[in-house]
Design a protein around this motif. Structure first.
Motif, PDB file in Angstrom:
ATOM      1  N   ILE A 120      53.312  20.575 -24.941  1.00  0.00           N
ATOM      2  CA  ILE A 120      53.921  22.072 -23.779  1.00  0.00           C
ATOM      3  C   ILE A 120      55.482  22.262 -23.993  1.00  0.00           C
ATOM      4  N   ALA A 121      54.264  23.857 -24.165  1.00  0.00           N
ATOM      5  CA  ALA A 121      56.272  24.792 -23.894  1.00  0.00           C
ATOM      6  C   ALA A 121      56.687  24.822 -22.229  1.00  0.00           C
ATOM      7  N   ALA A 122      57.256  23.495 -22.500  1.00  0.00           N
ATOM      8  CA  ALA A 122      58.211  23.381 -20.465  1.00  0.00           C
ATOM      9  C   ALA A 122      58.998  24.844 -20.495  1.00  0.00           C
ATOM     10  N   SER A 123      59.182  25.282 -21.258  1.00  0.00           N
ATOM     11  CA  SER A 123      60.114  26.946 -20.932  1.00  0.00           C
ATOM     12  C   SER A 123      60.210  28.033 -22.512  1.00  0.00           C
ATOM     13  N   GLY A 124      59.752  28.649 -22.693  1.00  0.00           N
ATOM     14  CA  GLY A 124      59.947  29.394 -23.281  1.00  0.00           C
ATOM     15  C   GLY A 124      58.687  29.794 -24.459  1.00  0.00           C
ATOM     16  N   SER A 125      58.719  29.786 -25.747  1.00  0.00           N
ATOM     17  CA  SER A 125      57.845  29.862 -26.459  1.00  0.00           C
ATOM     18  C   SER A 125      57.746  29.271 -27.809  1.00  0.00           C
ATOM     19  N   PHE A 126      56.721  28.848 -28.809  1.00  0.00           N
ATOM     20  CA  PHE A 126      57.011  28.443 -30.224  1.00  0.00           C
ATOM     21  C   PHE A 126      55.297  28.682 -30.856  1.00  0.00           C
ATOM     22  N   SER A 127      55.159  28.655 -31.895  1.00  0.00           N
ATOM     23  CA  SER A 127      53.498  28.584 -32.058  1.00  0.00           C
ATOM     24  C   SER A 127      53.910  26.796 -33.127  1.00  0.00           C
ATOM     25  N   VAL A 128      52.167  26.536 -32.796  1.00  0.00           N
ATOM     26  CA  VAL A 128      52.133  25.259 -33.604  1.00  0.00           C
ATOM     27  C   VAL A 128      51.073  25.547 -34.364  1.00  0.00           C
ATOM     28  N   THR A 129      50.923  25.629 -35.166  1.00  0.00           N
ATOM     29  CA  THR A 129      50.178  25.432 -36.320  1.00  0.00           C
ATOM     30  C   THR A 129      49.539  23.794 -37.026  1.00  0.00           C
ATOM     31  N   LEU A 130      48.027  23.511 -36.407  1.00  0.00           N
ATOM     32  CA  LEU A 130      47.452  22.971 -37.059  1.00  0.00           C
ATOM     33  C   LEU A 130      46.755  22.523 -38.401  1.00  0.00           C
ATOM     34  N   ASP A 131      46.920  21.207 -39.170  1.00  0.00           N
ATOM     35  CA  ASP A 131      46.164  21.779 -40.760  1.00  0.00           C
ATOM     36  C   ASP A 131      45.541  20.318 -41.057  1.00  0.00           C
ATOM     37  N   ASP A 132      44.191  19.664 -41.304  1.00  0.00           N
ATOM     38  CA  ASP A 132      43.157  18.941 -41.628  1.00  0.00           C
ATOM     39  C   ASP A 132      42.991  18.579 -42.934  1.00  0.00           C
ATOM     40  N   GLY A 133      44.094  19.476 -43.243  1.00  0.00           N
ATOM     41  CA  GLY A 133      43.585  19.490 -44.941  1.00  0.00           C
ATOM     42  C   GLY A 133      42.177  20.127 -45.865  1.00  0.00           C
ATOM     43  N   ASN A 134      41.630  21.184 -44.485  1.00  0.00           N
ATOM     44  CA  ASN A 134      40.552  22.122 -45.016  1.00  0.00           C
ATOM     45  C   ASN A 134      40.966  23.107 -43.624  1.00  0.00           C
ATOM     46  N   VAL A 135      41.089  23.222 -43.137  1.00  0.00           N
ATOM     47  CA  VAL A 135      41.644  24.350 -42.374  1.00  0.00           C
ATOM     48  C   VAL A 135      42.980  24.182 -41.219  1.00  0.00           C
TER      49      VAL A 135
END
Length: 141
Positions: A65-80
């Motif tokens: 959770i972004a409790a304050s501000g912002s950020f990006s999360v990149t998820l990777d399953d090995g293919n996508v």
């Protein structure tokens, strides 16, 4: 090992209760999140341009959770790969086991709150990306 993909991860809308004196969002074990919370921690004061994460878990579920501000999360399953921008304290990103994650683009003053299904266990981490790919393809390291 259960085969998971980035499509098993999702944004969860958390309850937002508005009051003229401010808002409140409640997170409850096994209700708001589909796991019991065993560990809570938060990241803050991340210097500009720095990344966090850069690992996967064998068994751990997380809600980020972004409790304050912002950020990006990149998820990777090995293919996508999928990237989510977190910037609302009433939304959380549910991450299932077997997904590589990297957190980037932290705004000034950002606070990243993490709710985890297990206590810290170094053996649950996969910190090398090539080992992660072998784990995902073969179920072994």
């Amino acid at each position: 090992m259960i085969k998971t993909t980035v499509y098993d991860c999702s944004l969860i809308e958390l309850s937002k209760h508005h009051h003229e004196k401010g808002n409140i969002t409640v997170v409850e074990n096994n209700f708001t999140v589909p796991f019991g919370i065993q560990r809570t921690y938060y990241l803050y004061d991340i210097p500009g341009g720095e990344s966090r994460g850069g690992h996967a878990h064998r068994e751990l579920h997380q809600l980020i959770i972004a409790a304050s501000g912002s950020f990006s999360v990149t998820l990777d399953d090995g293919n996508v790969k999928r990237t989510f921008m977190l910037n609302r304290p009433y939304q959380g990103l549910l991450i299932v086991p077997g997904i590589w994650r990297t957190l980037d683009d932290f705004s000034s003053g950002a606070v990243c709150l993490v709710l985890a299904s297990k206590k810290y266990d170094e053996l649950d981490y996969i910190r090398n990306y090539q080992e992660f790919i072998v784990y995902k393809n073969n179920g072994i390291e």
